[in-house]
Design a protein around this motif. Structure first.
Motif, short mmCIF file in Angstrom:
data_model
loop_
_atom_site.label_atom_id
_atom_site.label_comp_id
_atom_site.label_asym_id
_atom_site.label_seq_id
_atom_site.Cartn_x
_atom_site.Cartn_y
_atom_site.Cartn_z
N GLY A 155 0.79 -1.22 0.00
CA GLY A 155 0.00 0.00 0.00
C GLY A 155 0.82 1.27 0.00
N ASP A 158 -0.48 4.01 -1.91
CA ASP A 158 -1.78 4.54 -1.50
C ASP A 158 -1.66 5.70 -0.51
N VAL A 322 -2.01 3.01 4.15
CA VAL A 322 -3.29 3.43 3.57
C VAL A 322 -3.23 4.92 3.32
N ASP A 323 -4.26 5.45 2.73
CA ASP A 323 -4.31 6.88 2.39
C ASP A 323 -4.00 7.76 3.60
#
Length: 495
Positions: A155, A158, A322-323
């Protein structure tokens, strides 16, 4: 500048400059060069620019014994250490002998002349040249300057914010009022967290495994007293030996009684953080003290940042980026605007270039380490490494002095080559039982230690003083010889 030298030192950092100073003191008319791949003196202390960069060893032992550290801080900042190395180089005239932008990309020993040929790449224009030298002292450190250890995280693409590795910290990077996650638990992480916390909105240290963290006073309390009643020089020497002995004693006690050492470190962490803080989760590692290097923090700055609410710790396995930050395997979300990957170094232990003898590739992993200095069947070369349990400079200085002793001995007897030869059938052991990840990743590429002296890699300063400085040069394991053709004489040693 000559292209043939008596000695070439690779690296203009703390070790290289210190060894060069030793050399010019003993051989004032010697022909030598210092090769530095970068454009500045300082090595580690010029390369690393991340916030709060400082020593993790006390400066009385990290500094040179022939040039007392001028500051008062026990753990000094990187810019001050860099200035100290630069000032020392100027004082001894070493800066005139440094060839900058000179990266060694190959080394080949010619047994017909007993000279090393070093192939050098100019890091500015990419051109190559060669120089020859009788001896090589590699002071290039133990990690790669061009690459840090940066493991894969799912990720990564991301994440909406910046991802920064401390080894390549952007100049003038603005992190004020940002939420920062620092991944790691070593010296870099515990240095970064309290420093970043001074201006960030909040800093979270994300660690897979805790580390032993101990506080040191910012100034040596004993030296503050001796400085008032003794000369500066005498006070420095007394306190330097005091710190050497104290560090050795702490290490030996930890190894002899790890359970007691663990309890003492834990007790101090509880005192610093309070009984309600989950010390056993965040500061109580599963391994024994000194299986990995202990982290030290000046005046408990890490603990203070946590107490003020400026920093916190999350211990566990990372699932993915993650974002909004880092998602842990237990579902915890560490929100962050910036992720700092203080995940370690890529090691090379002084040799990130191929070595050959008469064109035949030399594989150090097939050989033994002699007195922690030379490698079996490899002539006229020492690669400097420091201690895992004490200041780097202590051992680096001894290895530089040992090479100079060898050079003087050989000049007096007309020898041009020295090479350790290991006994047949000696049992092979890993060079160290040190457990840090950066070390275990490369241990199979390193020389081995044997089952007897002088083939044991002893991490003990007093032992090394005896065997490298005080013991006779003659040793059954050392083979000396002279080329058939008349060799260039080594420079006269100073009286």
């Amino acid at each position: 500048m000559s292209d043939t030298f008596d000695m070439v030192i690779i690296g203009a950092g703390l070790s290289g400059i210190g060894s060069a100073c030793r050399y010019v003191t003993e051989f004032p008319d010697g022909q030598f060069a210092v090769l530095e791949s970068r454009e500045a003196i300082g090595g580690t202390w010029d390369l690393f620019r991340y916030p709060g960069i400082r020593s993790d060893s006390d400066m009385l032992t990290l500094g040179y014994d022939f040039r007392p550290w001028p500051g008062v801080k026990t753990l000094a900042g990187g810019p001050a250490i860099k200035a100290y190395v630069e000032d020392t180089a100027r004082a001894y005239g070493i800066d005139d002998h440094i060839q900058f932008h000179s990266r060694v990309i190959a080394a080949d020993f010619d047994t017909s002349t007993d000279l090393w040929t070093l192939t050098i790449n100019d890091t500015c224009d990419g051109s190559q040249r060669t120089i020859r030298t009788r001896f090589v002292l590699s002071c290039a450190g133990y990690y790669r300057y061009d690459k840090g250890h940066d493991p894969h995280f799912d990720g990564r693409e991301d994440f909406a914010g910046d991802i920064v590795h401390p080894q390549f910290w952007p100049e003038d990077y603005d992190y004020a009022d940002k939420r920062i996650a620092v991944i790691g638990s070593g010296a870099t992480a515990v240095t970064l967290v309290p420093e970043l916390a001074k201006t960030a909105r909040h800093v979270v240290q994300v660690q897979r495994t805790p580390t032993y963290v101990a506080s040191l006073p910012s100034e040596d309390p004993v030296m503050k007293i001796t400085d008032r009643i003794l000369s500066k020089k005498l006070s420095y020497r007394i306190n330097r030996w005091k710190n050497v002995k104290l560090a050795g004693s702490i290490y030996r006690r930890a190894k002899k009684n790890p359970a007691k050492t663990r309890r003492n470190i834990r007790k101090r962490a509880i005192k610093a953080l309070g009984k309600e803080y989950p010390v056993d989760i965040h500061f109580n590692p599963p391994y024994e003290p000194w299986d990995q290097r202990l982290c030290v923090v000046p005046e408990g700055d890490m603990f203070k940042a946590i107490n003020r609410g400026e920093a916190s710790i999350v211990t566990g396995q990372i699932d993915r980026f993650v974002d909004a930050g880092i998602l842990m395997q237990d579902g915890t979300l560490v929100e962050a605007d910036i992720i700092v990957t203080a995940t370690g170094l890529e090691m090379n232990f002084g040799r990130n270039y191929p070595i050959a003898i008469d064109g035949n590739v030399y594989d150090q992993s097939e050989h033994f380490l002699f007195k922690g200095a030379m490698t079996s069947d490899l002539p006229n070369m020492i690669a400097v490494t420091g201690y895992t349990n004490a200041s780097w400079t202590l051992r680096a200085d001894l290895l530089g002095r040992y090479l100079i002793r060898l050079m003087k001995y050989m000049r007096e007897r007309g020898f041009t080559r020295v090479m350790p030869v290991a006994p047949e059938g000696m049992v092979r052991h890993p060079v160290s039982d040190f457990q840090s990840g950066y070390f275990r990743r490369v241990i199979d590429t390193l020389p081995r230690q044997g089952d007897r002296m002088p083939w044991l890699n002893v991490q003990n300063y007093k032992h090394d003083v005896k065997h490298l400085i005080e013991a006779p040069i003659e040793d059954d394991a050392l083979h000396f010889s002279q080329v058939d053709t008349k060799a260039e004489p080594l420079p006269e040693a100073a009286e």
